[in-house]
Design an enzyme around this catalytic site. Sequence first.
Site, PDB file in Angstrom:
ATOM      1  N   ARG A 174      19.973  19.088 -12.585  1.00 10.02           N
ATOM      2  CA  ARG A 174      21.340  19.803 -12.945  1.00 10.02           C
ATOM      3  C   ARG A 174      22.512  20.170 -11.582  1.00 10.02           C
ATOM      4  O   ARG A 174      21.758  20.277 -10.463  1.00 10.02           O
ATOM      5  CB  ARG A 174      20.980  20.874 -14.079  1.00 10.02           C
ATOM      6  CG  ARG A 174      20.497  19.750 -15.407  1.00 10.02           C
ATOM      7  CD  ARG A 174      20.263  21.755 -15.930  1.00 10.02           C
ATOM      8  NE  ARG A 174      19.273  20.610 -17.692  1.00 10.02           N
ATOM      9  CZ  ARG A 174      18.276  21.934 -17.790  1.00 10.02           C
ATOM     10  NH1 ARG A 174      19.032  23.542 -17.510  1.00 10.02           N
ATOM     11  NH2 ARG A 174      18.407  21.678 -18.824  1.00 10.02           N
ATOM     12  N   ASP A 221      25.190  23.413 -10.442  1.00 15.04           N
ATOM     13  CA  ASP A 221      26.250  24.066 -10.824  1.00 15.04           C
ATOM     14  C   ASP A 221      27.380  23.825 -10.949  1.00 15.04           C
ATOM     15  O   ASP A 221      28.110  23.071 -10.505  1.00 15.04           O
ATOM     16  CB  ASP A 221      26.296  25.515 -10.278  1.00 15.04           C
ATOM     17  CG  ASP A 221      24.244  26.167  -9.745  1.00 15.04           C
ATOM     18  OD1 ASP A 221      24.143  25.366 -11.214  1.00 15.04           O
ATOM     19  OD2 ASP A 221      24.357  26.524  -9.064  1.00 15.04           O
ATOM     20  N   ARG A 248      21.757  27.916  -2.933  1.00 16.37           N
ATOM     21  CA  ARG A 248      22.831  28.885  -3.264  1.00 16.37           C
ATOM     22  C   ARG A 248      21.971  30.918  -2.244  1.00 16.37           C
ATOM     23  O   ARG A 248      23.116  31.435  -1.661  1.00 16.37           O
ATOM     24  CB  ARG A 248      23.744  28.810  -4.023  1.00 16.37           C
ATOM     25  CG  ARG A 248      24.677  27.668  -3.976  1.00 16.37           C
ATOM     26  CD  ARG A 248      25.046  27.574  -5.607  1.00 16.37           C
ATOM     27  NE  ARG A 248      26.425  28.924  -5.488  1.00 16.37           N
ATOM     28  CZ  ARG A 248      26.767  29.170  -7.587  1.00 16.37           C
ATOM     29  NH1 ARG A 248      25.929  28.671  -7.913  1.00 16.37           N
ATOM     30  NH2 ARG A 248      27.221  29.845  -7.034  1.00 16.37           N
TER      31      ARG A 248
END
Length: 231
Positions: free
Chosen positions: A45, A47, A192
Amino acid sequence: MLVEYDGAAFHGWQRQKGQASVQQAIEEALEPLCGGPVTLHGAGRTDAGVHASGQVAHFDSPRARLPGAFRQALNVNTPHTLTIRSCMAADDDFHSRFHAYYREYLYRIHTRFTYPALLHNHIWHHPKPLDVAAMNAAAEHLLGKRDFSAFRAAACQADDPVKILSLAEVSQAGEEIHLRIGANAFLHHMVRNIVGSLALVGRGEWTSERFAEVLAAGDRTQAGPTAPAGG
């Protein structure tokens, strides 16, 4: 298939009610080609706002078509912010997620004082110098098999915080700083969160040793902020 997309146009990879997603866009384009609903499985996945230059995905089609026909039709019937770079037949037991053994991220930080308009949504604009050598030295602490709880989002659903990093490199590329991070798998917001902490090293607020201590402590509250998705 190998998928490329501009994440600024989507609310992430996974289908979500009331939000545009990469999975939904491709599944809706596949439905008339396959004669009914199909499920697209991604290697992982992303973001909202995160881009992909080559994300692997697969689907099972009840209709036999040449891979090139799928690619051509999908590229006509999906948004221009998404491209199917290639498409090929896979073995019956292939699974894009469970067979993925390596994933790599490139994170871009732009340090020019003025905002680079042509790179909007594709960089983290940080209008102050960063010490690339110090960041690279700190990044070396990430290599190997480690518990990455310190860089794990609270909403992460992964069963195991232990991952194997084989690449952690920070380099200067003109006015940009590039961070390349490669691993067998990643936790939610892991890249991140790592970038946000490395930026503290680059600004001189943390030492490389402090970065290592935060990693070892495994406490997300001790680590730096989450870097923006666009980078």
